[in-house]
Design a protein around this motif. Structure first.
Motif, short mmCIF file in Angstrom:
data_model
loop_
_atom_site.label_atom_id
_atom_site.label_comp_id
_atom_site.label_asym_id
_atom_site.label_seq_id
_atom_site.Cartn_x
_atom_site.Cartn_y
_atom_site.Cartn_z
N ARG A 1 -20.58 -25.29 19.51
CA ARG A 1 -22.11 -24.97 19.44
C ARG A 1 -22.92 -25.85 20.44
N ILE A 2 -22.50 -27.17 20.41
CA ILE A 2 -23.25 -27.98 21.37
C ILE A 2 -22.74 -27.47 22.82
N CYS A 3 -21.62 -27.35 22.98
CA CYS A 3 -21.15 -26.91 24.35
C CYS A 3 -21.76 -25.64 24.87
N GLU A 4 -21.85 -24.66 23.99
CA GLU A 4 -22.45 -23.35 24.04
C GLU A 4 -23.66 -23.72 24.55
N LEU A 5 -24.68 -24.25 23.86
CA LEU A 5 -26.05 -24.49 24.03
C LEU A 5 -26.21 -25.26 25.27
N CYS A 6 -25.52 -26.41 25.40
CA CYS A 6 -25.78 -27.34 26.70
C CYS A 6 -25.24 -26.86 27.87
N LEU A 7 -24.02 -26.35 27.95
CA LEU A 7 -23.22 -25.82 29.17
C LEU A 7 -23.54 -24.43 29.51
N LEU A 8 -23.59 -23.40 28.58
CA LEU A 8 -23.66 -22.28 28.71
C LEU A 8 -24.95 -21.57 28.97
N GLU A 9 -25.79 -22.14 27.99
CA GLU A 9 -27.17 -21.74 27.65
C GLU A 9 -28.30 -22.50 28.35
N HIS B 1 -29.48 -25.48 27.44
CA HIS B 1 -30.66 -26.28 26.82
C HIS B 1 -30.34 -27.90 27.04
N SER B 2 -31.30 -28.63 27.07
CA SER B 2 -31.30 -30.01 27.14
C SER B 2 -30.52 -30.65 25.89
N TYR B 3 -30.16 -31.77 25.90
CA TYR B 3 -29.61 -32.69 24.78
C TYR B 3 -30.81 -32.43 23.53
N ALA B 4 -32.02 -32.68 23.85
CA ALA B 4 -32.95 -32.63 22.91
C ALA B 4 -33.22 -31.38 22.29
N GLU B 5 -33.38 -30.45 23.07
CA GLU B 5 -33.25 -29.14 22.39
C GLU B 5 -32.17 -28.43 21.77
N ALA B 6 -30.90 -28.79 21.82
CA ALA B 6 -29.81 -28.58 21.17
C ALA B 6 -29.85 -29.61 19.93
N ALA B 7 -30.36 -30.55 19.93
CA ALA B 7 -30.35 -31.65 18.83
C ALA B 7 -31.52 -30.65 17.88
N GLN B 8 -32.39 -30.27 18.38
CA GLN B 8 -33.49 -29.60 17.56
C GLN B 8 -32.95 -28.25 16.89
N ILE B 9 -32.12 -27.58 17.86
CA ILE B 9 -31.73 -26.39 17.32
C ILE B 9 -30.57 -26.71 16.12
N LEU B 10 -29.82 -27.58 16.10
CA LEU B 10 -28.97 -27.75 15.35
C LEU B 10 -29.25 -28.99 14.17
N GLY B 11 -30.65 -29.35 14.26
CA GLY B 11 -30.99 -30.40 13.28
C GLY B 11 -30.35 -31.48 13.52
N LEU B 12 -30.01 -31.81 14.57
CA LEU B 12 -29.16 -33.31 14.76
C LEU B 12 -30.21 -34.17 15.50
N SER B 13 -29.84 -35.53 15.85
CA SER B 13 -30.56 -36.58 16.51
C SER B 13 -29.96 -36.16 18.04
N VAL B 14 -30.87 -36.62 18.85
CA VAL B 14 -30.54 -36.42 20.19
C VAL B 14 -29.28 -37.62 20.66
N GLY B 15 -29.45 -38.64 19.78
CA GLY B 15 -28.00 -39.75 19.99
C GLY B 15 -26.68 -38.95 19.51
N ALA B 16 -26.81 -38.17 18.45
CA ALA B 16 -25.76 -37.52 17.67
C ALA B 16 -25.23 -36.28 18.78
N VAL B 17 -26.10 -35.79 19.48
CA VAL B 17 -25.55 -34.47 20.30
C VAL B 17 -24.97 -35.28 21.39
N THR B 18 -25.79 -36.37 22.04
CA THR B 18 -24.99 -37.19 23.08
C THR B 18 -23.81 -37.81 22.73
N GLN B 19 -23.57 -38.27 21.67
CA GLN B 19 -22.34 -38.85 21.56
C GLN B 19 -21.21 -37.70 21.22
#
Length: 179
Positions: A133-141, A143-161
């Motif tokens: 889902r992160i790949c889909e949000l960031c690469l296909l749609e 979204h920034s890491y911050a937006e993906a983190a917010q959508i998925l309820g994760l921290s930006v650090g977790a998405v980055t990692q």
């Protein structure tokens, strides 16, 4: 930070300083990967070449203000390429160019490109659902890491990692595929 990311950071700084050789270095490093990606987005060799060219032109034009979340250049290039592909599709749909059929069976160049990209889909399919889902949000749609983190309820650090781990896994698959 790994060696590749450090090299991307140095390359990005050189681009920001207007070094033309940096653009050539970026092209040499990323054009093959972008070309394979563009084949998944476009239906003709001409369209693929245009997408790759437009992506590197955008890199050159925006290099001075480029702020990479992880200092890795490839994810940014892939998103830019995908955005150019969307714009290209819109132009085609509006009649600015001849419409291409969605499916081009029997075209050796398209069929070959799809086959060569199968490993990307296979590798992404092995990721956890969250990483997919992160790949889909960031690469296909786009979204920034911050937006993906917010959508998925994760921290930006977790998405980055997670992106970093997924990128390393895909990179390993690319290197294995190319050698």
């Amino acid at each position: 930070m790994d060696v590749e990311t450090e090299a991307d950071g140095a390359l990005t700084r050189r681009l920001a300083n207007g070094e033309r050789t940096a653009l050539a270095d970026a092209f040499d490093r990323y054009a093959p990967t972008l070309t394979r990606y563009a084949w998944a987005l476009a239906g003709s060799k001409q369209d693929v070449e245009e997408l790759v060219q437009d992506t590197f032109l955008t890199l050159w034009q925006k290099a001075g203000g480029l702020d990479l979340a992880t200092s890795a250049l490839l994810p940014w290039l892939l998103v830019v390429c995908r955005n150019h592909a969307r714009n290209q599709s819109r132009r085609l749909a509006k009649g600015a160019a001849d419409e291409l059929p969605e499916d081009l069976p029997g075209r050796p160049d398209v069929d070959d490109a799809r086959e060569r990209l199968r490993w990307v889909r296979d590798e992404i399919a092995t990721l956890t659902p969250t990483d997919q889902r992160i790949c889909e949000l960031c690469l296909l749609e786009g979204h920034s890491y911050a937006e993906a983190a917010q959508i998925l309820g994760l921290s930006v650090g977790a998405v980055t990692q997670r992106v970093s781990r997924s990128r390393a896994r895909l990179k390993k698959a690319v290197m294995h595929d190319e050698h």
